[in-house]
Design an enzyme around this catalytic site. Structure first.
Site, PDB file in Angstrom:
ATOM      1  N   TRP A 159      84.232  63.124  83.858  1.00 59.78           N
ATOM      2  CA  TRP A 159      83.987  61.903  83.947  1.00 59.78           C
ATOM      3  C   TRP A 159      85.355  61.398  84.153  1.00 59.78           C
ATOM      4  O   TRP A 159      86.275  62.045  83.660  1.00 59.78           O
ATOM      5  CB  TRP A 159      83.485  61.153  82.692  1.00 59.78           C
ATOM      6  N   TRP A 166      72.400  53.797  77.694  1.00 67.04           N
ATOM      7  CA  TRP A 166      73.641  54.132  78.560  1.00 67.04           C
ATOM      8  C   TRP A 166      73.377  55.532  78.883  1.00 67.04           C
ATOM      9  O   TRP A 166      73.634  56.021  80.033  1.00 67.04           O
ATOM     10  CB  TRP A 166      74.762  54.113  77.660  1.00 67.04           C
ATOM     11  N   TRP A 168      59.695  51.415  73.412  1.00 70.91           N
ATOM     12  CA  TRP A 168      60.781  52.297  73.977  1.00 70.91           C
ATOM     13  C   TRP A 168      61.999  51.613  72.655  1.00 70.91           C
ATOM     14  O   TRP A 168      62.660  52.843  72.452  1.00 70.91           O
ATOM     15  CB  TRP A 168      61.574  51.300  75.039  1.00 70.91           C
ATOM     16  N   ASN A 190      68.116  42.774  80.812  1.00 75.86           N
ATOM     17  CA  ASN A 190      67.946  44.409  80.685  1.00 75.86           C
ATOM     18  C   ASN A 190      68.120  44.895  82.096  1.00 75.86           C
ATOM     19  O   ASN A 190      68.639  46.141  81.971  1.00 75.86           O
ATOM     20  CB  ASN A 190      66.439  44.653  80.132  1.00 75.86           C
ATOM     21  N   TRP A 206      80.109  57.360  80.175  1.00 81.05           N
ATOM     22  CA  TRP A 206      79.411  56.372  79.609  1.00 81.05           C
ATOM     23  C   TRP A 206      79.382  55.939  78.315  1.00 81.05           C
ATOM     24  O   TRP A 206      79.263  54.894  77.880  1.00 81.05           O
ATOM     25  CB  TRP A 206      77.877  56.780  79.836  1.00 81.05           C
ATOM     26  N   GLU A 265      57.710  48.132  75.813  1.00 77.44           N
ATOM     27  CA  GLU A 265      59.192  48.088  75.694  1.00 77.44           C
ATOM     28  C   GLU A 265      59.156  47.839  74.360  1.00 77.44           C
ATOM     29  O   GLU A 265      60.342  48.243  73.661  1.00 77.44           O
ATOM     30  CB  GLU A 265      59.551  46.391  76.041  1.00 77.44           C
TER      31      GLU A 265
END
Length: 541
Positions: A375, A451, A345, A410, A428, A342
């Site tokens: 979208w 996102w 990331w 998360n 988004w 993590e």
DNA sequence: TGTTAATTCGG
DNA sequence: CGAATTAAC
């Protein structure tokens, strides 16, 4: 040191009569700590070598916060941290001046003026990687260089800096897993050091020239910060995104959950590694357990060093390996390794941002999706999502938790983001913006990365057909419905056999259904249909 | 760090 | 109707 030589040369160029005493400046930004602060340690070392004075500054930038959609809870966290930082610096004989500079342009002007009026010959700071910040620093570098003032920046936000982890042909990794392997390997063969800032021995603690919008005692800093938060809160209350939010409550919740200061952050890290990381690999996905470290809040404003996080985790890993003799397998502790990944990331998305600065201008990483995907910009559906009124329990509970506390687990960020982008097919960027406006740990690189992962527009993002069903996510990660019922108490009477099934919820909540009396909406979209539509949208052409 | 649809089996 | 299995999106 060669940099020192440059400073002496530059300074003697300027004002020969002052050259017996240099004055340096540490500029704090998103690095609100003393411990393992790369730039601070470096400038302290050099100040001591050169027998120089050292001052520190932080700018409050309300216009910039508005432009970047900084959340009220995060600003409040920064405001609570600054007096603590001032105290910590005081122990090193360094005075912190906090000054209001509404925009980045103001920062450049003010910093140049500060250097001039205080005869400062060297400024140090830690790198920031977002577009406006990079542009600000580049402009300032030029401007200061014109006056023969050094501006030195250090890589500090990542465990390994951008551009340091590349593929064999020297390009940025597009996929996380190979990036992670290289990242772990690089760390294992390199010697990561913690940088300790030493007290400035002969600091005369000369105050920086003050404007009326600045403070340099702990008390004055506290007062200035308080006023700044208050003004920002006033501004936000006129904002559409905050219409549904009790900002007083949100702030007080966040203060309870996240006491400020680097000591608190370090304590949390140690406690997490020592006591709470067992079973992290599994329990991190259960929102009701609060089994994550929750350190992102501190990492984002730099109240804790990511390198310290990595080092403590690997030390724990090393201990396990030693205690376990020749059993290689259990040395590979899934819990600790998962948490380290993590941290990776976090580095990965910062590296991606450094590699693709256009992300800051709201472009999709895969820009063909910007051309292809139609979208939706349905204001009503977006408002339902924002306010937690979609009729999908896990999504609504997560959004109400975010609105009430400034934090969201998360997994729930993935579930709510997928619901907005895939079930409602809403852009988004609307969700990205709303998260920044509410999250106490809002961070451009990680938030944008997350996102675009959910929207299937990013690097190594979820494939377009991998769409989460919020009801089955609830069943697997909130099996007893504890989290849902905490934030949606009106759903308490509903058994989980109904709660986790869209079809049964529709029936139970409808006119003649078993729970028709409960004031809770029927799901605003049918997941199965929405899924087919969005898959078709991605498959078209 | 996924879910659905198709299929089969069992209650 | 639910569980188990598996290919496909």
């Amino acid at each position: 040191m060669s940099k020192t030589a440059v400073a002496i040369k530059n300074n003697s160029h300027n004002k020969v009569e002052d050259s017996h005493q240099f004055h340096y400046l540490m500029w704090f930004r998103r690095d609100l700590r003393v411990h393992d602060n790369t730039a601070l340690a470096a400038i302290c070392e050099r100040a001591n070598e050169d027998n120089a004075q050292l001052s520190a500054v932080f700018f409050l930038t309300p216009e910039q916060w508005q432009a970047h959609d900084m959340s009220l809870t995060q600003l409040d966290h920064i405001a609570r941290t600054l007096p603590i930082l001032a105290e910590k610096l005081h122990q090193l004989n360094i005075i912190l001046t906090v000054q209001v500079c509404p925009s980045f342009t103001d920062c450049i002007v003010t910093l140049s003026a500060l250097c001039e009026s205080n005869n400062i010959s060297c400024v140090m700071a830690n790198h920031e990687y977002e577009g406006n910040e990079v542009a600000r620093d580049e402009l300032l570098t030029k401007q200061l260089a014109n006056n023969e003032i050094e501006f030195i920046r250090w890589h500090d936000q990542c465990i390994l800096p951008p551009k340091s982890i590349t593929t064999n042909d020297d390009s940025m990794y597009q996929v996380f897993t190979p990036f992670y392997k290289k990242w772990r390997h690089t760390l294992e063969v390199s010697d990561i050091q913690i940088h300790t800032a030493l007290a400035i021995i002969d600091n005369k603690q000369v105050n920086l020239t003050l404007s009326e919008h600045s403070a340099n005692t702990t008390q004055d800093i506290e007062a200035l910060c308080k006023k700044t938060v208050h003004d920002y809160q006033e501004y936000l209350q006129t904002h559409e995104s905050y219409q549904n939010i009790d900002t007083d409550k949100q702030i007080s919740q966040a203060r309870l959950a996240y006491p400020a200061g680097e000591a608190e952050a370090c304590h949390r890290l140690e406690h997490f590694i020592a006591d709470d990381i067992d079973n992290y690999d599994v329990s991190r996905d259960v929102p009701s357990l609060q089994a994550t470290s929750q350190l992102s809040t501190y990492l984002t404003i730099g109240a804790i060093s990511p390198r310290l996080c990595y080092l403590q985790a690997t030390q724990a890993l090393g201990k396990l390996r030693r205690n376990d003799g020749d059993n290689f397998d259990s040395g590979d502790n899934n819990d600790i390794n998962r948490w380290i990944s993590e941290l990776a990331w976090r580095d990965f998305y910062r590296h991606v941002l450094d590699y693709k600065p256009e992300l800051i201008r709201h472009q999709a990483y895969k820009y063909e999706t910007d051309k292809k995907i139609n979208w939706s910009y349905d204001e009503d559906a977006f408002a339902a999502w924002r306010e937690g009124k979609t009729g999908v329990p896990l999504v609504d509970a997560a959004m109400r938790c975010l609105n009430a506390t400034g934090f969201m687990h998360n997994r729930l960020r993935m579930v709510t983001a997928m619901f907005l982008t895939k079930d409602l097919l809403i852009d988004w960027r609307w969700g990205e913006r709303y998260f920044m406006q509410q999250l106490i740990d809002g961070d451009f690189a990680s938030n944008n990365g997350g996102w675009q992962w959910s929207a299937s527009t990013g690097t190594d993002s979820a494939p377009y057909f991998r769409i989460m069903n919020p009801f089955s996510q609830a069943k697997s990660h909130d099996t007893e419905g504890i989290f849902i019922k905490t934030w949606l108490p009106e759903l308490k009477p509903i058994p989980t056999s109904i709660l986790h099934r869209e079809d049964k919820m529709r029936k139970a909540l409808s006119k003649n259904g078993t729970f028709a009396d409960i004031d809770y909406p029927v799901p605003i979209v049918e997941h199965k249909l929405a899924r087919q539509l969005v898959i078709a949208e991605f498959k078209k052409e």
